[in-house]
Design a protein around this motif. Sequence first.
Motif, PDB file in Angstrom:
ATOM      1  N   TYR A 153     -15.249   2.881  -1.742  1.00 23.02           N
ATOM      2  CA  TYR A 153     -15.001   3.413  -0.405  1.00 23.02           C
ATOM      3  C   TYR A 153     -14.074   4.621  -0.445  1.00 23.02           C
ATOM      4  N   ALA A 154     -13.422   4.847  -1.572  1.00 25.96           N
ATOM      5  CA  ALA A 154     -12.429   5.917  -1.674  1.00 25.96           C
ATOM      6  C   ALA A 154     -12.321   6.358  -3.131  1.00 25.96           C
ATOM      7  N   LYS A 155     -11.421   7.285  -3.396  1.00 24.71           N
ATOM      8  CA  LYS A 155     -11.203   7.736  -4.766  1.00 24.71           C
ATOM      9  C   LYS A 155     -10.655   6.594  -5.609  1.00 24.71           C
ATOM     10  N   PHE A 156     -10.843   6.685  -6.915  1.00 27.13           N
ATOM     11  CA  PHE A 156     -10.334   5.665  -7.821  1.00 27.13           C
ATOM     12  C   PHE A 156      -8.820   5.788  -7.972  1.00 27.13           C
ATOM     13  N   ASN A 157      -8.202   4.678  -8.298  1.00 29.06           N
ATOM     14  CA  ASN A 157      -6.769   4.621  -8.582  1.00 29.06           C
ATOM     15  C   ASN A 157      -6.579   5.046 -10.037  1.00 29.06           C
ATOM     16  N   GLU A 158      -6.222   6.297 -10.256  1.00 25.47           N
ATOM     17  CA  GLU A 158      -6.168   6.846 -11.608  1.00 25.47           C
ATOM     18  C   GLU A 158      -4.921   6.425 -12.378  1.00 25.47           C
ATOM     19  N   SER A 159      -3.835   6.110 -11.683  1.00 22.75           N
ATOM     20  CA  SER A 159      -2.619   5.677 -12.373  1.00 22.75           C
ATOM     21  C   SER A 159      -2.657   4.192 -12.702  1.00 22.75           C
ATOM     22  N   GLY A 160      -3.471   3.444 -11.964  1.00 22.94           N
ATOM     23  CA  GLY A 160      -3.520   1.998 -12.147  1.00 22.94           C
ATOM     24  C   GLY A 160      -2.333   1.270 -11.548  1.00 22.94           C
ATOM     25  N   THR A 161      -1.443   1.979 -10.885  1.00 20.51           N
ATOM     26  CA  THR A 161      -0.248   1.343 -10.323  1.00 20.51           C
ATOM     27  C   THR A 161      -0.555   0.688  -8.981  1.00 20.51           C
ATOM     28  N   LEU A 162       0.263  -0.280  -8.650  1.00 21.46           N
ATOM     29  CA  LEU A 162       0.137  -0.934  -7.362  1.00 21.46           C
ATOM     30  C   LEU A 162       0.404   0.053  -6.237  1.00 21.46           C
ATOM     31  N   LEU A 163       1.395   0.913  -6.413  1.00 23.54           N
ATOM     32  CA  LEU A 163       1.753   1.849  -5.350  1.00 23.54           C
ATOM     33  C   LEU A 163       0.595   2.768  -4.992  1.00 23.54           C
ATOM     34  N   GLU A 164      -0.093   3.308  -5.996  1.00 21.34           N
ATOM     35  CA  GLU A 164      -1.231   4.176  -5.693  1.00 21.34           C
ATOM     36  C   GLU A 164      -2.369   3.378  -5.070  1.00 21.34           C
ATOM     37  N   GLY A 165      -2.594   2.166  -5.584  1.00 21.59           N
ATOM     38  CA  GLY A 165      -3.651   1.334  -5.024  1.00 21.59           C
ATOM     39  C   GLY A 165      -3.400   0.990  -3.575  1.00 21.59           C
ATOM     40  N   VAL A 166      -2.162   0.664  -3.241  1.00 20.36           N
ATOM     41  CA  VAL A 166      -1.805   0.340  -1.860  1.00 20.36           C
ATOM     42  C   VAL A 166      -1.974   1.553  -0.959  1.00 20.36           C
ATOM     43  N   GLN A 167      -1.562   2.720  -1.459  1.00 22.26           N
ATOM     44  CA  GLN A 167      -1.680   3.948  -0.664  1.00 22.26           C
ATOM     45  C   GLN A 167      -3.143   4.270  -0.366  1.00 22.26           C
ATOM     46  N   THR A 174       1.747  -5.304   5.573  1.00 22.57           N
ATOM     47  CA  THR A 174       1.897  -4.241   4.586  1.00 22.57           C
ATOM     48  C   THR A 174       1.940  -2.876   5.255  1.00 22.57           C
ATOM     49  N   PRO A 175       2.736  -1.924   4.811  1.00 24.76           N
ATOM     50  CA  PRO A 175       3.677  -1.989   3.693  1.00 24.76           C
ATOM     51  C   PRO A 175       5.048  -2.535   4.082  1.00 24.76           C
ATOM     52  N   GLY A 176       5.163  -3.101   5.304  1.00 25.12           N
ATOM     53  CA  GLY A 176       6.421  -3.695   5.706  1.00 25.12           C
ATOM     54  C   GLY A 176       6.477  -3.874   7.209  1.00 25.12           C
ATOM     55  N   TYR A 177       7.363  -4.748   7.668  1.00 26.97           N
ATOM     56  CA  TYR A 177       7.510  -4.979   9.101  1.00 26.97           C
ATOM     57  C   TYR A 177       8.031  -3.747   9.828  1.00 26.97           C
TER      58      TYR A 177
END
Length: 414
Positions: free
Chosen positions: A64-78, A146-149
Amino acid sequence: MLVRNVKFNSDNKIHSIYVNDEGMIECIDCNRKDGTVIDAKGRLISPPFVNPHSHLGYALTLKYAKFNESGTLLEGVQITREEIIPKISEEDLRKRLDIISKMLFINGVLYVRTHEPVLNDLAIKMLRIREEFTNLIRIQVVAFPTPGYFYGDNIERAEKALEEGAEVVGLIPHSEGSIEEGYKSIKIATDLAVKYGRLIDGHVDETDDPSSRFSEALAREALVRGIGKRTSISHMTASHSYDNWYFHKLLLLLRDSGVSVISNPVVSLHLQGRYDNYPKRRGIARIRELMKGGVNVALGSDNVIDAIYPLGDYNMLRVVQEAFLVDHFVASEVTSLISGITENGYKALSIVPPIIEEGQKAQFIILQARNYYDAIRTALPPFLVINGRYYANNNVSFLVNDSDITDKVINIVD
């Protein structure tokens, strides 16, 4: 339906089970032969599997979107928040959930907890359509802020999802804008749980940072409020980096509070340690020490085919196998790990496990193997999955020059 030659773990003997047209266990060892007859060939019967941590709402959205190239959770969440969730309509969710429910079912999962973002009302969309899939699986929904209250109007959105029927209050304190907001989010979540009489399950300390210690604060709050048995702490990957003295202190609090810990070893292995040079941390909760210390530990699949984890198939036996591997379990402990996707999972979800008895709804699975050890070792989907009138038959066979060697390669430790 008559299921013949089933091995019961309770007495290690072979039995037959007759399931009537209403999906009830009418009798055991009565050998009625009308309708479908399935020969289990001595395979082991088991309660259905539980998947206590997933994200069904955006599963199967990898493209549905670009791949997560860093593999990090932060990029995946973004990517998930900015590019995927805005695209998810109720109809899109329905189409994917039709596939997902079948993936779960063929893998023996009849009960699943899903953390659904309150953004774009994804949690509410899940609540609206989940009943369409109850013939195969039961879905418990977490209102996940997510990403927070303190992001946008997530507090109001979370409360709206709870009013619409979400069974679980979510939280993610380590992702809030500051440490202070992280502690405030725990108070918000526990207040909501008490107000609405709901369970709690938070993404807590899902980081490699040893200074992230919100699990302690949540467990303490649950203990003081007397809601420990209704509270789960998911991930807790920071515990892999805690010094041993602090972890021992935390372990005692977790045990005394009665909270459950839900670990997702496959996806945590993929995500954690991304910022390390070698040696890289394994980055999972300390599953083995927690279990030995008397904490209820359940095992989940987490993400499947999305921006956070591009693989996965809801095979819970593979999840158990990875837990064994990553946290240095030993041979004598293999079979005990099955509790992470059965009894411990039911306890974390506050669900009474199905009973395999006459007069009860037929809800059980029959493994490919004759024992839990070989079932975990091979990680094959169950031979038979039954939920009332619905069933899946995954008949696995291996042939060499037309000679059937299935039993020889599956049942080795029997």
